[in-house]
Design an enzyme around this catalytic site. Sequence first.
Site, PDB file in Angstrom:
ATOM      1  N   HIS A  86       0.833  -1.227   0.000  1.00  0.00           N
ATOM      2  CA  HIS A  86       0.000   0.000   0.000  1.00  0.00           C
ATOM      3  C   HIS A  86       0.860   1.266   0.000  1.00  0.00           C
ATOM      4  O   HIS A  86       0.450   2.294   0.530  1.00  0.00           O
ATOM      5  CB  HIS A  86      -0.951   0.025   1.199  1.00  0.00           C
TER       6      HIS A  86
ATOM      7  N   SER B 274      16.275  21.267 -14.702  1.00  0.00           N
ATOM      8  CA  SER B 274      15.125  22.099 -15.046  1.00  0.00           C
ATOM      9  C   SER B 274      15.644  23.375 -15.691  1.00  0.00           C
ATOM     10  O   SER B 274      16.733  23.844 -15.369  1.00  0.00           O
ATOM     11  CB  SER B 274      14.349  22.424 -13.771  1.00  0.00           C
TER      12      SER B 274
ATOM     13  N   LYS C  14      17.314  21.114  -9.615  1.00  0.00           N
ATOM     14  CA  LYS C  14      16.633  19.873  -9.983  1.00  0.00           C
ATOM     15  C   LYS C  14      17.511  18.831 -10.665  1.00  0.00           C
ATOM     16  O   LYS C  14      18.385  19.145 -11.453  1.00  0.00           O
ATOM     17  CB  LYS C  14      15.458  20.178 -10.922  1.00  0.00           C
TER      18      LYS C  14
ATOM     19  N   GLU D 131      10.434   8.501 -16.453  1.00  0.00           N
ATOM     20  CA  GLU D 131       9.135   9.110 -16.718  1.00  0.00           C
ATOM     21  C   GLU D 131       8.720   8.909 -18.176  1.00  0.00           C
ATOM     22  O   GLU D 131       7.557   8.642 -18.486  1.00  0.00           O
ATOM     23  CB  GLU D 131       9.170  10.605 -16.384  1.00  0.00           C
TER      24      GLU D 131
END
Length: 463
Positions: free
Chosen positions: A157, A278, A284, A291
């Site tokens: 979970h 970024s 970043k 992704e």
Amino acid sequence: MKNNTWSGRFIKGIDSDVLDFSQSLSVDLVLYDVDIRVTEVHVEMLYKCKHLTKSDFQKIVSGLKKVRKLADSGKLPWSVKLEDVHMNIENSLVKIIGPVGKKIHLGRSRNDLVTTDLRLYLRELSEFIIIRLRNLRFSLAKLAKVYSSDLFPGYTHLQIAQPVVFGHHLLAWAEMFARDEKRIENTMSLMNPLPLGSAAMSGTSLKIDRKFVAKKLGFASVSNNSMDAVSDRDYVIDLAYSNSMIMMHLSRVCEEIVLWMNPQFNLIDLDQGFCTGSSIMPQKKNPDVAELVRGKTGSVYGNLVGLLTLMKGLPLTYNRDLQEDKEQIFTSVDTTLSCIEIICKMIPTIVLNKQRASELSGTSFSTATDIAEYLSLKGMPFREAHHLVGKIVKYCEDKHCSLGEIPESEFQKFSSLIETDIYKKIIPSNTVKMRTNKGDTAPKLVEKEASILIKALKKYEQK
Ligand code: ARG
């Protein structure tokens, strides 16, 4: 423009926009090599069955060799005016050897030819997929061996559940890809039987030897029904499905990589070459590859749904709709191959944050089950022990302490069965060692499993 393939009954040529719209050369060009191979075997069979003279057969064979040479060297003048790869090959052959080249289409049609070519081509692409999957499993096994005794939080979970070793998690991924490999193998076996000889849809009045062709082209059998044979694309959908499963697994892997890279998890780091920054936020370091693979999964599912939808309303037998199968399955295979490849390259760059992983593995009362099992071993029924440990956890929550911080005297209040040896039993590095049944997370088991896999896959390693 008149099309010599079928213009006998036409007075007028095809509209040029219709030609652009209906041509498939831009997609099926990649089939040229299998198409020539199929034609070579087909004419050998025609010769064997006495439908071609020896001299015609020899001319055709040497002509086909020249066609292949031109195509291989990029010098074959492909023309979309000829609709597709099949007609281009036939036309080039006729140009090279003269009218005798027009004999190759005896006893066959493009309807059975196109699906024969596609079966062979997809069989070869499937072999590439299998090789890539093996490489991926090999990288996973190697990393699993490196991390076969390093603690890692196991989740259910998406909450920390029990400690495992990191290698165990990596080998879980390898299991998924092992099933994928089997699935592709099964898909390949479903690429039988040979459709060639079914011709347009009812077969041919000529006496031909289909078994000969099947054997030479590596098909295990010949089709039972000419109508089904020219219109069946199940094998295309099977491969699209198998690719979707691979992508689903890759996407799950990528989702975990994205989570673990997240500074709030802070469990792993990836090589900078696989991350991007970024354009505005200088701090970043994003896991874009993971992704993107997760994102591309959608388009591979899309190809599967596209193919299923393509087939759902088709009456027997050949319909031109079938031409649309190739773009979808080729895209599906291309995307899947490139995703396996890039993930395979990224896996060895994973660096475990050992300290963080070890700390997290002991949080969230992750060894509570071990206390319940400890009590059960001392005779308490498991359900009762489960209930009691639930109370112990509640106690810890109230006191803001961990299980290991409970004083022995307090443990004793819960049950006199709990003795001082409990502290050792709930240390994550010990709990993993106790899980020694087949498939468990004990470091020595994980190390062994990883070594077995490395040994089995080493022979396939890409040089
Ligand atoms: N290029 C076509 C395809 O890929 C072959 C056309 C064959 N048959 C026809 N009746 N037009 O399916």
